[in-house]
Design a protein around this motif. Structure first.
Motif, PDB file in Angstrom:
ATOM      1  N   PHE A 148       5.862  14.326  -7.800  1.00  0.00           N
ATOM      2  CA  PHE A 148       6.369  15.608  -7.319  1.00  0.00           C
ATOM      3  C   PHE A 148       7.211  16.253  -8.418  1.00  0.00           C
ATOM      4  N   ASN A 149       7.119  17.573  -8.529  1.00  0.00           N
ATOM      5  CA  ASN A 149       8.084  18.351  -9.295  1.00  0.00           C
ATOM      6  C   ASN A 149       9.006  19.019  -8.295  1.00  0.00           C
ATOM      7  N   VAL A 150      10.303  18.776  -8.427  1.00  0.00           N
ATOM      8  CA  VAL A 150      11.258  19.231  -7.425  1.00  0.00           C
ATOM      9  C   VAL A 150      12.398  19.969  -8.116  1.00  0.00           C
ATOM     10  N   PRO A 151      13.151  20.790  -7.374  1.00  0.00           N
ATOM     11  CA  PRO A 151      14.340  21.417  -7.970  1.00  0.00           C
ATOM     12  C   PRO A 151      15.309  20.351  -8.469  1.00  0.00           C
ATOM     13  N   ALA A 152      15.851  20.565  -9.654  1.00  0.00           N
ATOM     14  CA  ALA A 152      16.727  19.555 -10.259  1.00  0.00           C
ATOM     15  C   ALA A 152      18.126  19.548  -9.658  1.00  0.00           C
ATOM     16  N   ARG A 153      18.410  20.485  -8.779  1.00  0.00           N
ATOM     17  CA  ARG A 153      19.722  20.520  -8.135  1.00  0.00           C
ATOM     18  C   ARG A 153      19.545  20.770  -6.640  1.00  0.00           C
ATOM     19  N   GLY A 154      20.238  19.970  -5.843  1.00  0.00           N
ATOM     20  CA  GLY A 154      20.198  20.188  -4.405  1.00  0.00           C
ATOM     21  C   GLY A 154      19.739  18.955  -3.641  1.00  0.00           C
ATOM     22  N   ARG A 155      19.676  19.110  -2.328  1.00  0.00           N
ATOM     23  CA  ARG A 155      19.315  18.009  -1.431  1.00  0.00           C
ATOM     24  C   ARG A 155      17.823  18.037  -1.137  1.00  0.00           C
ATOM     25  N   LEU A 156      17.227  16.853  -1.089  1.00  0.00           N
ATOM     26  CA  LEU A 156      15.819  16.687  -0.745  1.00  0.00           C
ATOM     27  C   LEU A 156      15.714  15.682   0.400  1.00  0.00           C
ATOM     28  N   THR A 157      14.803  15.923   1.306  1.00  0.00           N
ATOM     29  CA  THR A 157      14.534  14.989   2.395  1.00  0.00           C
ATOM     30  C   THR A 157      13.170  14.356   2.174  1.00  0.00           C
ATOM     31  N   ILE A 158      13.120  13.026   2.242  1.00  0.00           N
ATOM     32  CA  ILE A 158      11.903  12.261   1.979  1.00  0.00           C
ATOM     33  C   ILE A 158      11.521  11.501   3.247  1.00  0.00           C
ATOM     34  N   THR A 159      10.286  11.649   3.644  1.00  0.00           N
ATOM     35  CA  THR A 159       9.781  10.882   4.786  1.00  0.00           C
ATOM     36  C   THR A 159       8.451  10.254   4.397  1.00  0.00           C
ATOM     37  N   TRP A 160       8.112   9.146   5.048  1.00  0.00           N
ATOM     38  CA  TRP A 160       6.829   8.495   4.786  1.00  0.00           C
ATOM     39  C   TRP A 160       6.300   7.885   6.084  1.00  0.00           C
ATOM     40  N   ASN A 161       5.009   7.621   6.090  1.00  0.00           N
ATOM     41  CA  ASN A 161       4.385   7.056   7.287  1.00  0.00           C
ATOM     42  C   ASN A 161       3.611   5.806   6.920  1.00  0.00           C
ATOM     43  N   ASP A 162       2.900   5.270   7.882  1.00  0.00           N
ATOM     44  CA  ASP A 162       2.160   4.029   7.657  1.00  0.00           C
ATOM     45  C   ASP A 162       0.764   4.270   7.115  1.00  0.00           C
ATOM     46  N   GLU A 163       0.363   5.533   7.029  1.00  0.00           N
ATOM     47  CA  GLU A 163      -0.987   5.826   6.577  1.00  0.00           C
ATOM     48  C   GLU A 163      -1.071   5.768   5.059  1.00  0.00           C
ATOM     49  N   GLU A 164      -2.136   5.179   4.588  1.00  0.00           N
ATOM     50  CA  GLU A 164      -2.345   5.115   3.139  1.00  0.00           C
ATOM     51  C   GLU A 164      -2.649   6.513   2.621  1.00  0.00           C
ATOM     52  N   HIS A 165      -1.990   6.870   1.483  1.00  0.00           N
ATOM     53  CA  HIS A 165      -2.252   8.200   0.933  1.00  0.00           C
ATOM     54  C   HIS A 165      -3.619   8.198   0.272  1.00  0.00           C
ATOM     55  N   SER A 166      -4.233   9.359   0.211  1.00  0.00           N
ATOM     56  CA  SER A 166      -5.554   9.480  -0.411  1.00  0.00           C
ATOM     57  C   SER A 166      -5.412  10.052  -1.802  1.00  0.00           C
ATOM     58  N   ALA A 167      -6.098   9.432  -2.769  1.00  0.00           N
ATOM     59  CA  ALA A 167      -5.985   9.865  -4.163  1.00  0.00           C
ATOM     60  C   ALA A 167      -6.764  11.143  -4.380  1.00  0.00           C
ATOM     61  N   THR A 189       0.855  -1.189   0.000  1.00  0.00           N
ATOM     62  CA  THR A 189       0.000   0.000   0.000  1.00  0.00           C
ATOM     63  C   THR A 189       0.886   1.231   0.000  1.00  0.00           C
ATOM     64  N   LEU A 190       0.598   2.171  -0.877  1.00  0.00           N
ATOM     65  CA  LEU A 190       1.394   3.385  -0.966  1.00  0.00           C
ATOM     66  C   LEU A 190       1.090   4.286   0.225  1.00  0.00           C
ATOM     67  N   PRO A 191       2.106   4.639   1.016  1.00  0.00           N
ATOM     68  CA  PRO A 191       1.853   5.459   2.214  1.00  0.00           C
ATOM     69  C   PRO A 191       1.811   6.946   1.880  1.00  0.00           C
ATOM     70  N   GLY A 192       1.534   7.768   2.858  1.00  0.00           N
ATOM     71  CA  GLY A 192       1.708   9.198   2.708  1.00  0.00           C
ATOM     72  C   GLY A 192       3.191   9.529   2.627  1.00  0.00           C
ATOM     73  N   VAL A 193       3.553  10.404   1.694  1.00  0.00           N
ATOM     74  CA  VAL A 193       4.959  10.752   1.467  1.00  0.00           C
ATOM     75  C   VAL A 193       5.108  12.262   1.556  1.00  0.00           C
ATOM     76  N   GLN A 194       6.177  12.711   2.221  1.00  0.00           N
ATOM     77  CA  GLN A 194       6.478  14.141   2.282  1.00  0.00           C
ATOM     78  C   GLN A 194       7.879  14.378   1.724  1.00  0.00           C
ATOM     79  N   VAL A 195       8.005  15.409   0.859  1.00  0.00           N
ATOM     80  CA  VAL A 195       9.293  15.791   0.282  1.00  0.00           C
ATOM     81  C   VAL A 195       9.572  17.234   0.697  1.00  0.00           C
ATOM     82  N   VAL A 196      10.750  17.457   1.268  1.00  0.00           N
ATOM     83  CA  VAL A 196      11.135  18.780   1.755  1.00  0.00           C
ATOM     84  C   VAL A 196      12.406  19.211   1.032  1.00  0.00           C
ATOM     85  N   GLY A 197      12.390  20.445   0.502  1.00  0.00           N
ATOM     86  CA  GLY A 197      13.543  20.971  -0.202  1.00  0.00           C
ATOM     87  C   GLY A 197      14.651  21.396   0.739  1.00  0.00           C
ATOM     88  N   ALA A 198      15.804  21.781   0.146  1.00  0.00           N
ATOM     89  CA  ALA A 198      16.968  22.153   0.950  1.00  0.00           C
ATOM     90  C   ALA A 198      16.689  23.358   1.827  1.00  0.00           C
TER      91      ALA A 198
END
Length: 754
Positions: A735-754, A709-718
């Motif tokens: 996600f559309n993200v900056p093509a250069r730099g560091r990204l932090t990705i976190t996820w949880n156990d909750e199913e994401h909602s479409a 099951t795909l969980p909720g995902v969060q992406v945070v820029g530099a």
């Protein structure tokens, strides 16, 4: 290029006369307008150290760009051939000047924008709304270099590169006297699609010219006793020109710095154009289908000597070593990526020795039982080396059989290189090196084979630490110096040359090799289509940033596409932080768009009725997941060359380089940029580093693993910004993200909602 007028003393009389090279009436007319002061100044503006002026003449509107005391250029914004009224309108955001031209023809709108933060540039966009259905029999070129007295016949300079076929509408030249500097002219051909479609023309070789009449020659229908009658529609606005001109104050004479400036200036133009949107492509599913078809379809393989060999095209052509090793390497990569070797790997490996000639100690192109309709001893120069490239790639990944065969072949490859003094012909006899075909249509041999050879020598050096291989790589790259924009023969070989140069730099710390990589890349991007065609059948596929496979080829080819992608991955791996930002951007953007446009090589992604019905090799079967060899920017029927089974590696290469498994996570990550660094920072978090263009965007998608099951995902820029994702059903979040730099990705156990 010398001055267009030269003084000559005639021996009979002793008088001095001027021998004048031929010029068109448009050069003479501009010269008179500027000399007599006939042009009316409409507007002036400045950007950086340059001064701009808009001049109105009897039949044209001109945008002049001058560097005080050092010459400049005249850019014809509009040619009407009739009287007209010019009105200055309120400039919009980022515009320096906005003009409206009214005439019996209709209305022209001229938009002038400038910039100069890093590189000075000007953009002149011309839109035209005809008052009646209008035929366009001819429009003159639009760019003229000027000396310090505004004389187009007084400026001296040199054209380094001009548009080839339907590649980018680019012109790169320098003005030496006066010392104005380097100029890159880029015509945004995408903007003129409506014009081309209405007039039934194409911009084939439209940007170029003869000094001092340069720039864009808008394509017009061929004139004859009964000329074509394809008009522009009344009341419908079309763009006639969208010219971007980038300036550098200094024009270095040597090729390495000239190439670097070309890439920087091209990068500046690239950042100004509207970039096409890309789409997510499921290369994993495509790769799995490809492997099934390769295994099961009778058109894909044939048995000889009790072993399995790959047909180059559907049920067509004899198996050859380049095809066999290329497909094997892709299947090998798939096994390493998936964690389990595919059964085809062992089958394809088993028959390799039949290509090996123990007398020559070399891999031949064909096995001993090739038909009499082939010259068993003939080999294209690059064909000798490319199987070695892939053998070495597998060897460096720990594959001992590949290492053994590679090292058995290496000395013969060196003998060939030394025999030809590192300047290879098109084709030769492998038994005695006698030349069969010396040059191509442009009187050049395979100019970039030295780059491929150097890459192989560096692989051999990495495997063995033998310094002779490093020396061979240096000799090959050194021999290619001085070819400037004539370096490219075949796109993927040029890309491997760039990779070899960067690798040489990392090993030797000699910056000349890093700089020489820019020469290879300048030649590569000169051969790219940095525009999106909508001509004829091209409306059904994408061509943006595709490279034509050969320097004179009319089409993009799938093998060159994904092999260049592989080479560029190696290039960026070795590049480091000192790589020129514009170069990094262009290479990363090529790879990004390759992942998108390559989907359309597959016949099931195209309408059946546009596929070529006559094929040079084999036949087309839309049910098989093998790509076509050829797509055309002018919209010809795809697949004229054939359905390329040895191109099956495309799906496997794209899948294994762009999809990433995260241990313990219920998803895979897809990214259309190479991920340069990853760090697991928690049970449900990680950081990644992208190294694309500083102003560009990357796609970062999370795809649900099977039976998960795909969980909720969060992406945070530099900078701490939380980026917003777009759910695509329950299987994917984009996600559309900056093509250069560091990204932090976190996820949880909750199913994401479409």
């Amino acid at each position: 290029m010398t001055n267009i007028a030269r003084k000559t003393r005639l021996p009979s009389s002793g008088a001095i006369v001027k021998r004048v090279s031929p010029v068109s009436p448009y050069v003479s007319a501009l010269r008179q307008i500027l000399a007599d002061g006939e042009g009316k100044s409409v507007a002036t503006f400045a950007f950086g150290e340059l001064v701009g002026e808009v001049l109105k003449s009897r039949d044209s509107l001109w945008v002049m760009v001058r560097r005080p005391g050092a010459g400049g250029i005249a850019l014809r914004a509009a040619y009407l051939g009739a009287p007209f009224e010019c009105t200055c309108e309120k400039a919009q955001a980022k515009e320096a000047v906005r003009l409206r031209l009214d005439s019996v023809l209709g209305q022209h709108r001229i938009l002038v924008a400038t910039g100069g933060d890093a590189l000075e540039h000007i953009r002149v966009t011309v839109q035209f709304t005809p008052s009646t259905p209008t035929l366009i029999p001819f429009l003159p070129r639009d760019l003229y270099p000027l000396d310090g007295d505004d004389d187009p016949l007084g400026a001296e300079g040199h054209v380094e590169a001009a548009q080839r076929g339907l590649n980018s509408g680019v012109l790169y030249f320098r003005i030496d006297k006066p010392a104005f500097g380097n100029v890159l002219y880029f015509q945004n051909l995408t903007a003129m699609n409506d014009y081309y479609r209405a007039t039934k023309t194409s911009p084939d070789g439209a940007v170029g010219g003869l000094w001092p009449e340069l720039g864009y020659l808008p394509p017009t229908p061929a004139q004859s006793g009964t000329p074509p009658s394809a008009p522009l529609q009344a009341g419908v606005e079309v763009t006639l020109s969208d010219a971007i001109v980038v300036f550098r104050h200094h024009a270095p004479p040597h090729e390495r710095e000239s190439a670097r400036q070309f890439l920087q200036m091209l990068g500046e133009a690239y950042k100004l154009i509207a970039l096409p949107q890309t789409e997510y492509r499921d290369w994993i599913e495509r790769a799995e289908r490809t492997l099934v078809d390769l295994d099961k379809a009778p058109e894909a393989t044939i048995r000889h000597y009790g072993h399995r060999y790959v047909h180059p095209y559907t049920a067509s052509e004899y198996p050859d070593s380049m095809v066999q090793v290329s497909v094997l390497a892709a299947v090998f990569d798939w096994g390493r990526w998936s964690g389990e070797a595919h059964p085809l790997e062992a089958e394809l490996r088993a028959g390799l020795r039949r290509f090996y000639d123990p007398k020559l100690k070399a891999l031949r192109r064909y096995s001993p039982n090739v038909g009499d309709d082939k010259d068993a001893n003939a080999v294209d120069s690059w064909y000798l080396y490319h199987p070695m490239l892939n053998l070495a790639r597998m060897a460096l990944a720990g594959d001992k059989p590949s290492e053994k065969l590679f090292l058995e072949c290496i000395d013969f490859g060196i003998s060939a290189a030394r025999h030809f003094d590192y300047k290879w012909p098109i084709q030769y006899d492998v038994t005695d090196f006698s030349v069969i075909t010396a040059t191509a249509n442009d009187d050049r041999g395979q100019t970039d084979v030295g780059g491929l050879y150097a890459q192989i020598m560096l692989q051999a050096h990495e495997l063995t630490a033998d310094p002779r291989f490093l020396d061979e790589a240096k000799r090959a790259i050194d021999a290619a110096m001085g070819m400037r924009f004539n370096l490219n023969y075949q796109a993927n070989l040029t890309a491997w040359g760039a990779a070899a140069c960067m690798r040489l730099y990392r090993i030797t710390n000699d910056v000349v090799y890093a700089e020489q990589s820019y020469v290879y890349l300048a030649s590569f991007f000169h051969n790219c289509e940095i525009w999106e065609s909508r001509l004829e059948h091209a409306v059904h596929y994408k061509n943006f940033l595709g490279a034509t496979c050969l320097q004179d080829a009319p089409y993009m080819a799938i093998y060159e596409c994904f092999d260049a992608f592989t080479a560029f991955a190696a290039y960026l791996d070795d590049s480091g932080p000192d790589l020129d930002p514009a170069v990094r951007m262009l290479v990363a953007e090529y790879c990004k768009y390759a992942l998108d446009r390559a989907w359309y090589y597959y016949p099931d992604a195209l309408p059946a009725d546009i596929l070529a019905t006559e094929n040079r090799n084999g036949h087309i079967d839309r049910k098989l997941s093998f790509p076509l060899e050829d797509l055309y920017p002018d919209g010809q029927c795809p697949g004229q060359v054939g359905q390329e089974i040895y191109g099956e590696g495309a799906a496997l290469v794209f899948a294994t380089r762009s999809f990433h498994t995260v241990e313990g996570a219920p998803f895979k990550i897809f990214c259309d940029h190479f991920i340069r660094g990853t760090e697991r920072i928690g049970d449900r978090s990680l950081s990644i580093v992208l190294d694309g263009g500083e102003t560009c965007q990357a796609a970062l998608n999370f795809i649900r693993e099977r039976r998960a099951t795909l969980p909720g995902v969060q992406v945070v820029g530099a900078g701490g910004d939380v980026l917003r994702g777009t759910p695509q059903g329950t299987d994917r979040i984009d996600f559309n993200v900056p093509a250069r730099g560091r990204l932090t990705i976190t996820w949880n156990d909750e199913e994401h909602s479409a």
